[in-house]
Design a protein around this motif. Structure first.
Motif, PDB file in Angstrom:
ATOM      1  N   SER A 180       0.830  -1.207   0.000  1.00  8.05           N
ATOM      2  CA  SER A 180       0.000   0.000   0.000  1.00  8.05           C
ATOM      3  C   SER A 180       0.862   1.253   0.000  1.00  8.05           C
ATOM      4  O   SER A 180       0.537   2.248  -0.657  1.00  8.05           O
ATOM      5  N   LEU A 181       1.977   1.201   0.723  1.00  7.50           N
ATOM      6  CA  LEU A 181       2.879   2.347   0.760  1.00  7.50           C
ATOM      7  C   LEU A 181       3.552   2.548  -0.591  1.00  7.50           C
ATOM      8  O   LEU A 181       3.661   3.682  -1.081  1.00  7.50           O
ATOM      9  N   ARG A 182       3.959   1.464  -1.213  1.00  7.41           N
ATOM     10  CA  ARG A 182       4.582   1.565  -2.542  1.00  7.41           C
ATOM     11  C   ARG A 182       3.603   2.141  -3.551  1.00  7.41           C
ATOM     12  O   ARG A 182       3.960   2.982  -4.381  1.00  7.41           O
ATOM     13  N   THR A 183       2.360   1.684  -3.470  1.00  5.85           N
ATOM     14  CA  THR A 183       1.336   2.185  -4.400  1.00  5.85           C
ATOM     15  C   THR A 183       1.108   3.676  -4.206  1.00  5.85           C
ATOM     16  O   THR A 183       1.001   4.435  -5.173  1.00  5.85           O
ATOM     17  N   SER A 184       1.042   4.094  -2.955  1.00 14.36           N
ATOM     18  CA  SER A 184       0.803   5.508  -2.654  1.00 14.36           C
ATOM     19  C   SER A 184       1.920   6.385  -3.207  1.00 14.36           C
ATOM     20  O   SER A 184       1.661   7.437  -3.807  1.00 14.36           O
ATOM     21  N   ILE A 185       3.162   5.945  -3.048  1.00 19.62           N
ATOM     22  CA  ILE A 185       4.295   6.724  -3.539  1.00 19.62           C
ATOM     23  C   ILE A 185       4.333   6.725  -5.058  1.00 19.62           C
ATOM     24  O   ILE A 185       4.574   7.764  -5.692  1.00 19.62           O
ATOM     25  N   SER A 186       4.068   5.564  -5.651  1.00 20.11           N
ATOM     26  CA  SER A 186       4.083   5.469  -7.121  1.00 20.11           C
ATOM     27  C   SER A 186       3.035   6.382  -7.742  1.00 20.11           C
ATOM     28  O   SER A 186       3.277   7.008  -8.776  1.00 20.11           O
ATOM     29  N   GLU A 187       1.866   6.436  -7.134  1.00 27.41           N
ATOM     30  CA  GLU A 187       0.790   7.261  -7.675  1.00 27.41           C
ATOM     31  C   GLU A 187       1.066   8.751  -7.529  1.00 27.41           C
ATOM     32  O   GLU A 187       0.504   9.564  -8.259  1.00 27.41           O
ATOM     33  N   SER A 188       1.941   9.114  -6.596  1.00 28.87           N
ATOM     34  CA  SER A 188       2.222  10.537  -6.384  1.00 28.87           C
ATOM     35  C   SER A 188       3.109  11.114  -7.474  1.00 28.87           C
ATOM     36  O   SER A 188       3.034  12.305  -7.782  1.00 28.87           O
ATOM     37  N   SER A 189       3.950  10.269  -8.061  1.00 32.76           N
ATOM     38  CA  SER A 189       4.828  10.749  -9.133  1.00 32.76           C
ATOM     39  C   SER A 189       5.350   9.567  -9.936  1.00 32.76           C
ATOM     40  O   SER A 189       5.891   8.612  -9.372  1.00 32.76           O
ATOM     41  N   SER A 190       5.233   9.650 -11.254  1.00 38.09           N
ATOM     42  CA  SER A 190       5.744   8.588 -12.118  1.00 38.09           C
ATOM     43  C   SER A 190       7.262   8.646 -12.238  1.00 38.09           C
ATOM     44  O   SER A 190       7.893   7.721 -12.754  1.00 38.09           O
ATOM     45  N   GLU A 191       7.859   9.736 -11.759  1.00 33.77           N
ATOM     46  CA  GLU A 191       9.302   9.909 -11.860  1.00 33.77           C
ATOM     47  C   GLU A 191      10.048   9.242 -10.710  1.00 33.77           C
ATOM     48  O   GLU A 191      11.270   9.156 -10.729  1.00 33.77           O
ATOM     49  N   ILE A 192       9.335   8.813  -9.674  1.00 42.23           N
ATOM     50  CA  ILE A 192       9.961   8.137  -8.538  1.00 42.23           C
ATOM     51  C   ILE A 192       9.978   6.641  -8.804  1.00 42.23           C
ATOM     52  O   ILE A 192       8.936   6.034  -9.057  1.00 42.23           O
ATOM     53  N   PHE A 193      11.169   6.040  -8.766  1.00 40.58           N
ATOM     54  CA  PHE A 193      11.275   4.590  -8.945  1.00 40.58           C
ATOM     55  C   PHE A 193      11.023   3.926  -7.597  1.00 40.58           C
ATOM     56  O   PHE A 193      11.743   4.162  -6.621  1.00 40.58           O
ATOM     57  N   VAL A 194       9.980   3.113  -7.521  1.00 39.67           N
ATOM     58  CA  VAL A 194       9.579   2.461  -6.275  1.00 39.67           C
ATOM     59  C   VAL A 194       9.766   0.956  -6.432  1.00 39.67           C
ATOM     60  O   VAL A 194       9.374   0.374  -7.444  1.00 39.67           O
ATOM     61  N   PHE A 195      10.367   0.311  -5.425  1.00 39.76           N
ATOM     62  CA  PHE A 195      10.583  -1.124  -5.512  1.00 39.76           C
ATOM     63  C   PHE A 195      10.263  -1.795  -4.178  1.00 39.76           C
ATOM     64  O   PHE A 195      10.243  -1.148  -3.128  1.00 39.76           O
ATOM     65  N   ASP A 196      10.008  -3.080  -4.253  1.00 43.22           N
ATOM     66  CA  ASP A 196       9.763  -3.892  -3.069  1.00 43.22           C
ATOM     67  C   ASP A 196      11.119  -4.230  -2.472  1.00 43.22           C
ATOM     68  O   ASP A 196      11.914  -4.952  -3.079  1.00 43.22           O
ATOM     69  N   SER A 197      11.395  -3.697  -1.294  1.00 39.91           N
ATOM     70  CA  SER A 197      12.730  -3.845  -0.714  1.00 39.91           C
ATOM     71  C   SER A 197      13.102  -5.296  -0.456  1.00 39.91           C
ATOM     72  O   SER A 197      14.241  -5.701  -0.662  1.00 39.91           O
ATOM     73  N   GLU A 198      12.158  -6.086   0.063  1.00 40.90           N
ATOM     74  CA  GLU A 198      12.387  -7.500   0.340  1.00 40.90           C
ATOM     75  C   GLU A 198      13.584  -7.740   1.262  1.00 40.90           C
ATOM     76  O   GLU A 198      14.228  -8.785   1.211  1.00 40.90           O
ATOM     77  N   PHE A 199      13.901  -6.728   2.093  1.00 36.44           N
ATOM     78  CA  PHE A 199      14.972  -6.897   3.062  1.00 36.44           C
ATOM     79  C   PHE A 199      14.358  -7.320   4.397  1.00 36.44           C
ATOM     80  O   PHE A 199      13.607  -6.571   5.001  1.00 36.44           O
TER      81      PHE A 199
END
Length: 267
Positions: A180-199
């Protein structure tokens, strides 16, 4: 230990805004009983009657209390909404005066400190850490990497700074374990590269120790902010370290570990 009733909390908060103890008590009393004489206020809030007059005069000069010139005099607090506006304006004025005074101070130079030497400093408090994170992002020239762990460390306002950074041509990369957090950030700007950290170390808190990773921010090759969220005795507190310097070992190691996300961020 003082019982944390709404009345006591209100008194404590008013004192934080600069009211003296008796002034805060009288204002809270008058807010609760609508209006009263010095005797009624004294009996209600346990303030000596002579000190009620002194406190009310001060509150009147601040615009927080009205006085009815009867015999005996009666006092009443201004409406809560108006009082909050008055206190907010006073607070802003106080901040402006403080800023002017601080900026007029001449910084002394420590001749033993080399400004290019790597440094590590610690910070405590979510508001303070968020403010520092915003300043670091505002100063980014080429890249920003932000890893988000504990949701407690996800702060309003930082996202706007990230968008502004992309507008300046800065590569912004954000990693988070929460979809949900990744989706929120992605929707705010297409210029931000968002990834699943999986750490695992980022997303799995140490429940026994009450500690989880808060946020990790890497700016260019120069700046670092790493925080943890500590839960203890019903309180939540964020603590962080901040580092700078191109030769800072911690920045160098993290830059190497995360280079796969920084060197080739997909668009």
């Amino acid at each position: 230990m003082t019982e944390q009733t709404p009345q006591n909390r209100a008194i404590e908060e008013l004192e934080q805004f600069g009211l003296r103890e008796y002034e805060a008590k009288c204002f809270v009393s008058l807010t609760k009983i609508t209006s009263g004489t010095a005797r009624e206020v004294s009996e209600h809030i346990d303030v000596p009657r002579t000190r009620v007059y002194e406190a009310v005069r001060s509150l009147e000069s601040d615009g927080l209390v009205e006085i009815q010139h009867s015999s005996p005099q009666r006092f009443r607090a201004i409406p809560i909404t108006e009082a909050l506006q008055v206190l907010e304006q006073q607070h802003e004025n106080r901040i402006e005066r403080l800023e002017q005074s601080l900026r007029q101070l001449k910084r002394t130079t420590n001749s033993e400190t080399n400004g290019t030497d790597p440094e590590i400093w610690s910070l405590t408090g979510a508001e303070t850490i968020t403010t520092r994170a915003k300043r670091l992002i505002d100063g980014a020239e080429s890249e920003v990497l932000l890893l988000l762990g504990d949701v407690q460390a996800v702060s309003d306002g930082v996202n706007n700074r990230l968008i502004s950074a992309t507008d300046r041509g800065v590569d912004v990369v954000v990693g988070a374990g929460s979809e949900s957090l990744r989706t929120s950030i992605s929707e705010s700007s297409s210029e931000i590269f968002v990834f699943d950290s999986e750490f695992d170390w980022l997303t799995q808190p140490d429940h026994d120790a009450g500690i989880s990773v808060g946020r990790l921010l890497l700016i260019d090759d120069e700046g670092l902010l790493a925080s943890t969220v500590v839960r203890s005795d019903g309180t939540v507190r964020e603590r962080a370290i901040c580092g700078n310097g191109s030769h800072n070992g911690l920045i160098y190691v993290l830059r190497g570990l995360l280079s796969q996300y920084l060197d080739r961020p997909p668009r």
